[in-house]
Design a protein around this motif. Structure first.
Motif, PDB file in Angstrom:
ATOM      1  N   TYR A  43      -6.114  38.182  13.285  1.00 28.29           N
ATOM      2  CA  TYR A  43      -5.951  37.242  14.402  1.00 28.29           C
ATOM      3  C   TYR A  43      -4.752  36.325  14.156  1.00 28.29           C
ATOM      4  CZ  TYR A  43     -10.853  38.430  15.608  1.00 28.29           C
ATOM      5  OH  TYR A  43     -12.019  39.070  15.927  1.00 28.29           O
ATOM      6  N   ALA A  44      -4.590  35.861  12.942  1.00 30.41           N
ATOM      7  CA  ALA A  44      -3.457  34.989  12.620  1.00 30.41           C
ATOM      8  C   ALA A  44      -2.131  35.726  12.822  1.00 30.41           C
ATOM      9  CB  ALA A  44      -3.578  34.469  11.190  1.00 30.41           C
ATOM     10  N   ALA A  45      -2.081  36.973  12.396  1.00 27.48           N
ATOM     11  CA  ALA A  45      -0.860  37.765  12.586  1.00 27.48           C
ATOM     12  C   ALA A  45      -0.581  37.965  14.076  1.00 27.48           C
ATOM     13  CB  ALA A  45      -0.992  39.110  11.871  1.00 27.48           C
ATOM     14  N   PHE A  46      -1.616  38.252  14.846  1.00 33.89           N
ATOM     15  CA  PHE A  46      -1.450  38.421  16.294  1.00 33.89           C
ATOM     16  C   PHE A  46      -0.906  37.128  16.921  1.00 33.89           C
ATOM     17  CE2 PHE A  46      -4.915  41.918  17.101  1.00 33.89           C
ATOM     18  CZ  PHE A  46      -4.211  42.806  16.313  1.00 33.89           C
ATOM     19  N   ALA A  47      -1.442  36.006  16.494  1.00 34.57           N
ATOM     20  CA  ALA A  47      -0.990  34.723  17.032  1.00 34.57           C
ATOM     21  C   ALA A  47       0.482  34.468  16.691  1.00 34.57           C
ATOM     22  CB  ALA A  47      -1.862  33.589  16.503  1.00 34.57           C
ATOM     23  N   LEU A  48       0.873  34.766  15.463  1.00 32.88           N
ATOM     24  CA  LEU A  48       2.277  34.584  15.079  1.00 32.88           C
ATOM     25  C   LEU A  48       3.206  35.448  15.928  1.00 32.88           C
ATOM     26  CD1 LEU A  48       2.051  34.360  11.187  1.00 32.88           C
ATOM     27  CD2 LEU A  48       2.638  32.526  12.792  1.00 32.88           C
ATOM     28  N   VAL A  49       2.810  36.684  16.156  1.00 32.77           N
ATOM     29  CA  VAL A  49       3.632  37.576  16.992  1.00 32.77           C
ATOM     30  C   VAL A  49       3.726  37.022  18.414  1.00 32.77           C
ATOM     31  CG1 VAL A  49       3.804  39.878  18.023  1.00 32.77           C
ATOM     32  CG2 VAL A  49       3.221  39.632  15.598  1.00 32.77           C
ATOM     33  N   ALA A  50       2.601  36.582  18.958  1.00 24.09           N
ATOM     34  CA  ALA A  50       2.600  36.041  20.322  1.00 24.09           C
ATOM     35  C   ALA A  50       3.473  34.797  20.426  1.00 24.09           C
ATOM     36  CB  ALA A  50       1.170  35.724  20.767  1.00 24.09           C
ATOM     37  N   LEU A  51       3.381  33.923  19.450  1.00 23.52           N
ATOM     38  CA  LEU A  51       4.200  32.704  19.473  1.00 23.52           C
ATOM     39  C   LEU A  51       5.678  33.030  19.298  1.00 23.52           C
ATOM     40  CD1 LEU A  51       1.864  30.329  17.444  1.00 23.52           C
ATOM     41  CD2 LEU A  51       2.304  30.301  19.923  1.00 23.52           C
ATOM     42  N   ASP A  52       5.972  34.050  18.514  1.00 28.07           N
ATOM     43  CA  ASP A  52       7.358  34.500  18.371  1.00 28.07           C
ATOM     44  C   ASP A  52       7.845  35.118  19.684  1.00 28.07           C
ATOM     45  OD1 ASP A  52       9.750  36.110  17.640  1.00 28.07           O
ATOM     46  OD2 ASP A  52       9.209  35.556  15.596  1.00 28.07           O
ATOM     47  N   ARG A  53       7.014  35.955  20.295  1.00 27.04           N
ATOM     48  CA  ARG A  53       7.378  36.592  21.571  1.00 27.04           C
ATOM     49  C   ARG A  53       7.646  35.543  22.631  1.00 27.04           C
ATOM     50  NH1 ARG A  53       9.614  38.477  25.278  1.00 27.04           N
ATOM     51  NH2 ARG A  53       8.793  39.981  26.771  1.00 27.04           N
ATOM     52  N   ALA A  54       6.874  34.459  22.628  1.00 27.66           N
ATOM     53  CA  ALA A  54       7.044  33.379  23.598  1.00 27.66           C
ATOM     54  C   ALA A  54       8.166  32.419  23.204  1.00 27.66           C
ATOM     55  CB  ALA A  54       5.736  32.613  23.744  1.00 27.66           C
ATOM     56  N   GLU A  55       8.791  32.680  22.072  1.00 30.21           N
ATOM     57  CA  GLU A  55       9.905  31.881  21.543  1.00 30.21           C
ATOM     58  C   GLU A  55       9.498  30.448  21.205  1.00 30.21           C
ATOM     59  OE1 GLU A  55      13.065  32.406  24.405  1.00 30.21           O
ATOM     60  OE2 GLU A  55      13.389  34.483  23.763  1.00 30.21           O
ATOM     61  N   PHE A  56       8.226  30.272  20.810  1.00 28.90           N
ATOM     62  CA  PHE A  56       7.786  28.979  20.297  1.00 28.90           C
ATOM     63  C   PHE A  56       8.172  28.838  18.829  1.00 28.90           C
ATOM     64  CE2 PHE A  56       4.045  28.811  23.484  1.00 28.90           C
ATOM     65  CZ  PHE A  56       4.864  28.243  24.448  1.00 28.90           C
ATOM     66  N   ILE A  57       8.169  29.967  18.132  1.00 26.79           N
ATOM     67  CA  ILE A  57       8.552  30.013  16.724  1.00 26.79           C
ATOM     68  C   ILE A  57       9.428  31.241  16.521  1.00 26.79           C
ATOM     69  CG2 ILE A  57       6.459  28.837  15.904  1.00 26.79           C
ATOM     70  CD1 ILE A  57       5.391  31.590  15.034  1.00 26.79           C
ATOM     71  N   SER A  58      10.045  31.314  15.354  1.00 28.07           N
ATOM     72  CA  SER A  58      10.843  32.493  15.026  1.00 28.07           C
ATOM     73  C   SER A  58      10.499  32.911  13.602  1.00 28.07           C
ATOM     74  CB  SER A  58      12.337  32.181  15.162  1.00 28.07           C
ATOM     75  OG  SER A  58      13.091  33.325  14.850  1.00 28.07           O
ATOM     76  N   VAL A  59       9.607  33.885  13.485  1.00 26.49           N
ATOM     77  CA  VAL A  59       9.195  34.360  12.159  1.00 26.49           C
ATOM     78  C   VAL A  59       9.593  35.805  11.922  1.00 26.49           C
ATOM     79  CG1 VAL A  59       7.298  32.721  11.881  1.00 26.49           C
ATOM     80  CG2 VAL A  59       6.873  34.929  12.978  1.00 26.49           C
TER      81      VAL A  59
END
Length: 126
Positions: free
Chosen positions: A56-72
């Motif tokens: 779930y944490a990995a999915f959240a990181l990908v989603a936040l990256d896709r939305a350009e909230f973060i860049s990981v």
């Protein structure tokens, strides 16, 4: 992208992570997960719940990256592809919930998994 969509996706993942944590610590909520056969999960299913939290944490990181909230991730295209894979995975995850012998799991987790998959597709669309 509407910022509420990836945040809602992450909120549902967060709620599921809390649920999995409650299963790990032994609360008798097993009728809602892992086939619903035991109220308190045995050790092997508690390990599965711990793995779920990491996923779930990995999915959240990908989603936040896709939305350009973060860049990981190293490139935006990776987030796009990964989010589509996640969306497809979550859509297919509805099937085991539908097939569960537990009425409680079907009643609660089917709608949750459908909402999660829908949100994932919206995030993937960008």
């Amino acid at each position: 992208m509407v910022p509420e969509i990836p945040l809602a996706f992450c909120a549902v993942l967060g709620a599921l992570a809390v649920f999995q944590l409650l299963l790990i610590v032994g609360l008798p909520l097993g009728r809602f997960a892992w086939g619903g056969q035991r109220a308190v999960l045995p050790a092997r299913l508690r390990v599965g719940s711990a793995v779920s939290i990491v996923v779930y944490a990995a999915f959240a990181l990908v989603a936040l990256d896709r939305a350009e909230f973060i860049s990981v991730l190293p490139a935006p295209s990776i987030a796009v592809v990964a989010m589509w894979v996640i969306a497809a995975y979550l859509l297919f995850s509805v099937l085991p919930n539908l097939a569960s012998k537990s009425k409680d799991e079907r009643r609660v987790m089917v709608p949750v998994s459908l909402v999660l998959a829908g949100l994932a597709f919206l995030v993937a669309l960008g």
